[in-house]
Design a protein around this motif. Structure first.
Motif, PDB file in Angstrom:
ATOM      1  N   UNK A   9       0.874  -1.175   0.000  1.00  0.00           N
ATOM      2  CA  UNK A   9       0.000   0.000   0.000  1.00  0.00           C
ATOM      3  C   UNK A   9       0.910   1.223   0.000  1.00  0.00           C
ATOM      4  N   UNK A  10       0.457   2.303  -0.632  1.00  0.00           N
ATOM      5  CA  UNK A  10       1.335   3.450  -0.869  1.00  0.00           C
ATOM      6  C   UNK A  10       0.643   4.774  -0.563  1.00  0.00           C
ATOM      7  N   UNK A  11       1.403   5.855  -0.650  1.00  0.00           N
ATOM      8  CA  UNK A  11       0.847   7.195  -0.414  1.00  0.00           C
ATOM      9  C   UNK A  11       0.168   7.764  -1.651  1.00  0.00           C
ATOM     10  N   UNK A  12       0.367   7.142  -2.798  1.00  0.00           N
ATOM     11  CA  UNK A  12      -0.187   7.632  -4.062  1.00  0.00           C
ATOM     12  C   UNK A  12       0.095   6.616  -5.150  1.00  0.00           C
ATOM     13  N   UNK A  21       6.020   3.833  -0.057  1.00  0.00           N
ATOM     14  CA  UNK A  21       5.303   2.673   0.481  1.00  0.00           C
ATOM     15  C   UNK A  21       4.941   2.926   1.944  1.00  0.00           C
ATOM     16  N   UNK A  22       3.711   2.555   2.323  1.00  0.00           N
ATOM     17  CA  UNK A  22       3.291   2.683   3.724  1.00  0.00           C
ATOM     18  C   UNK A  22       3.005   1.325   4.367  1.00  0.00           C
ATOM     19  N   UNK A  23       2.886   0.269   3.566  1.00  0.00           N
ATOM     20  CA  UNK A  23       2.625  -1.063   4.130  1.00  0.00           C
ATOM     21  C   UNK A  23       3.080  -2.126   3.147  1.00  0.00           C
ATOM     22  N   UNK A  24       3.679  -3.191   3.686  1.00  0.00           N
ATOM     23  CA  UNK A  24       4.049  -4.362   2.898  1.00  0.00           C
ATOM     24  C   UNK A  24       3.499  -5.595   3.597  1.00  0.00           C
ATOM     25  N   UNK A  25       2.896  -6.476   2.806  1.00  0.00           N
ATOM     26  CA  UNK A  25       2.432  -7.745   3.339  1.00  0.00           C
ATOM     27  C   UNK A  25       2.811  -8.865   2.390  1.00  0.00           C
ATOM     28  N   UNK A  26       3.186 -10.024   2.932  1.00  0.00           N
ATOM     29  CA  UNK A  26       3.604 -11.133   2.080  1.00  0.00           C
ATOM     30  C   UNK A  26       3.410 -12.456   2.811  1.00  0.00           C
ATOM     31  N   UNK A  27       3.094 -13.495   2.044  1.00  0.00           N
ATOM     32  CA  UNK A  27       2.991 -14.847   2.588  1.00  0.00           C
ATOM     33  C   UNK A  27       3.882 -15.763   1.757  1.00  0.00           C
ATOM     34  N   UNK A  28       4.437 -16.775   2.396  1.00  0.00           N
ATOM     35  CA  UNK A  28       5.375 -17.680   1.735  1.00  0.00           C
ATOM     36  C   UNK A  28       4.711 -19.013   1.415  1.00  0.00           C
ATOM     37  N   UNK A  50      -1.892  10.932   0.593  1.00  0.00           N
ATOM     38  CA  UNK A  50      -3.023  11.542  -0.101  1.00  0.00           C
ATOM     39  C   UNK A  50      -4.356  11.023   0.421  1.00  0.00           C
ATOM     40  N   UNK A  51      -5.314  11.938   0.554  1.00  0.00           N
ATOM     41  CA  UNK A  51      -6.622  11.593   1.109  1.00  0.00           C
ATOM     42  C   UNK A  51      -7.331  10.525   0.290  1.00  0.00           C
ATOM     43  N   UNK A  52      -7.206  10.581  -1.036  1.00  0.00           N
ATOM     44  CA  UNK A  52      -7.923   9.616  -1.868  1.00  0.00           C
ATOM     45  C   UNK A  52      -7.440   8.193  -1.673  1.00  0.00           C
ATOM     46  N   UNK A  53      -6.154   8.007  -1.315  1.00  0.00           N
ATOM     47  CA  UNK A  53      -5.676   6.653  -1.060  1.00  0.00           C
ATOM     48  C   UNK A  53      -5.945   6.225   0.383  1.00  0.00           C
ATOM     49  N   UNK A  54      -6.040   7.168   1.301  1.00  0.00           N
ATOM     50  CA  UNK A  54      -6.456   6.833   2.670  1.00  0.00           C
ATOM     51  C   UNK A  54      -7.847   6.205   2.637  1.00  0.00           C
ATOM     52  N   UNK A  55      -8.697   6.712   1.750  1.00  0.00           N
ATOM     53  CA  UNK A  55     -10.049   6.162   1.610  1.00  0.00           C
ATOM     54  C   UNK A  55     -10.021   4.724   1.104  1.00  0.00           C
ATOM     55  N   UNK A  56      -8.937   4.333   0.431  1.00  0.00           N
ATOM     56  CA  UNK A  56      -8.819   2.980  -0.106  1.00  0.00           C
ATOM     57  C   UNK A  56      -8.247   2.016   0.929  1.00  0.00           C
ATOM     58  N   UNK A  93       3.306  -2.104 -10.687  1.00  0.00           N
ATOM     59  CA  UNK A  93       3.028  -1.089  -9.675  1.00  0.00           C
ATOM     60  C   UNK A  93       3.854  -1.337  -8.417  1.00  0.00           C
ATOM     61  N   UNK A  94       3.738  -2.535  -7.836  1.00  0.00           N
ATOM     62  CA  UNK A  94       4.434  -2.840  -6.582  1.00  0.00           C
ATOM     63  C   UNK A  94       5.944  -2.905  -6.771  1.00  0.00           C
ATOM     64  N   UNK A  95       6.384  -3.565  -7.835  1.00  0.00           N
ATOM     65  CA  UNK A  95       7.826  -3.672  -8.081  1.00  0.00           C
ATOM     66  C   UNK A  95       8.421  -2.292  -8.331  1.00  0.00           C
ATOM     67  N   UNK A  96       7.683  -1.428  -9.025  1.00  0.00           N
ATOM     68  CA  UNK A  96       8.168  -0.070  -9.257  1.00  0.00           C
ATOM     69  C   UNK A  96       8.399   0.687  -7.963  1.00  0.00           C
ATOM     70  N   UNK A  97       7.486   0.532  -7.015  1.00  0.00           N
ATOM     71  CA  UNK A  97       7.642   1.204  -5.725  1.00  0.00           C
ATOM     72  C   UNK A  97       8.791   0.608  -4.924  1.00  0.00           C
ATOM     73  N   UNK A  98       8.920  -0.719  -4.927  1.00  0.00           N
ATOM     74  CA  UNK A  98      10.013  -1.345  -4.175  1.00  0.00           C
ATOM     75  C   UNK A  98      11.363  -0.920  -4.756  1.00  0.00           C
ATOM     76  N   UNK A  99      11.481  -0.945  -6.075  1.00  0.00           N
ATOM     77  CA  UNK A  99      12.738  -0.522  -6.705  1.00  0.00           C
ATOM     78  C   UNK A  99      13.051   0.939  -6.379  1.00  0.00           C
TER      79      UNK A  99
END
Length: 245
Positions: A9-12, A21-28, A50-56, A93-99
C-alpha cells in the motif's frame, strides 16, 4: 519452488511523484503449500499520505507516524523475498515502488546491491495472467474472488497482508487445473443423441502437480510494452480497485 505472494500500500500512485510505500504484506509458499511464514510491516513514508488513497487502504499519517522508515526494515524485508518467485497482482506497480525505495537507499547486502527486484527474484503478474485467461472481463482481485468462489467478505479496506492472503488463494485456484467437458471418443453419434445425459458426457479434472504447469516468459520487448501500457493505465486501475473495495 519458493514463492512469495505479496502486496504493498502506498501514499499515491506514482513513485516518480515522490510517493512512498506505507505497508508491505507477504505470505510464503513452497511447492504450492503455505509454510506459515509471513511478512507484514507498516512504514513511515516520511511524507503526506493523499486523502484519496487513505479512503482505499485506511492508512493515514497518524497511523504510521511512529512506524519505522523503509531504511530500517529494508534488510529484513529483502531477506524474506530474495531468490523467491514473487506473485503480485499488477506487479509493475508494486515492483516499481520497491525498486524506488531500494534506489533511494543505495544499500548493499553481502557486497551486492539491494535491487532491482527483477535481478534477484522472478516476478509473476497475476493481473496479466488473469487478462489472458479471461479477456474482456474485470480482473481486479475482488472480481477474481467472485469468479473463483473465494470468500473475501472480511475485506472492507485494502490491506497488504490481507490482500496477499486472498491473492494466494486466487493464484492457487487459477493455476490448480481446469475442468474440461468432453465427449467420450468411443461413443457413437447415435449413442450421443440417445444418451444426452452423463452416459455420453463426462467431466474430467486435469490435475497438475508442482512443476507440470508450463510458464511462458515474455520477451524483453513484450515486457517493456506491457510495462508502458500498465503505467499509462495506472490511474484507471487504481480507481477501479477503489470501486471494488
Amino acid at each position: 519452488m519458493r514463492q512469495v505472494i505479496m502486496d504493498t500500500e502506498t501514499t499515491g500512485i506514482d513513485p516518480k511523484d515522490g510517493h512512498r510505500i506505507v505497508e508491505i504484506g507477504a505470505v510464503e509458499m513452497i511447492n504450492r503449500r503455505f509454510t506459515g511464514r509471513t511478512y507484514h510491516q507498516y512504514i513511515n513514508p516520511e511524507r503526506h499520505i493523499d486523502a484519496e488513497v487513505v479512503a482505499i487502504h485506511g492508512i493515514d499519517n497518524e497511523k504510521v507516524a511512529n512506524e519505522p522508515v523503509f531504511a530500517q526494515i529494508a534488510d529484513e524485508f529483502w531477506a524474506f523475498i530474495e531468490g523467491a518467485e514473487l506473485v503480485i497482482h499488477n506487479a509493475p506497480f508494486d515492483v516499481g515502488f520497491i525498486d524506488h525505495e531500494l534506489g533511494l537507499l543505495n544499500k548493499t547486502r553481502g557486497g551486492a546491491p539491494l535491487g532491482p527486484v527483477r535481478q534477484h527474484c522472478r516476478v509473476l503478474d497475476t493481473l496479466t495472467m488473469a487478462r489472458a485467461m479471461h479477456p474482456g472481463q474485470r480482473n481486479s482481485l475482488d472480481a477474481l474472488c467472485k469468479r473463483y468462489d473465494i470468500d473475501n467478505g472480511h475485506r472492507v479496506l485494502h490491506g497488504a497482508l490481507l490482500d496477499s492472503e486472498i491473492l494466494a488463494d486466487v493464484y492457487l485456484a487459477m493455476t490448480g487445473g481446469q475442468t474440461a467437458l468432453t465427449l467420450d471418443a468411443e461413443t457413437s453419434s447415435e449413442e450421443q443423441e440417445d444418451n444426452s445425459t452423463s452416459e455420453g458426457l463426462s467431466v474430467q479434472r486435469l490435475a497438475l502437480t508442482p512443476g507440470q504447469l508450463r510458464v511462458i516468459r515474455p520477451t524483453d520487448e513484450e515486457r517493456a510494452a506491457h510495462q508502458a501500457k500498465c503505467q499509462a493505465h495506472q490511474l484507471n486501475w487504481f480507481k477501479e480497485s477503489s470501486n471494488d473495495a
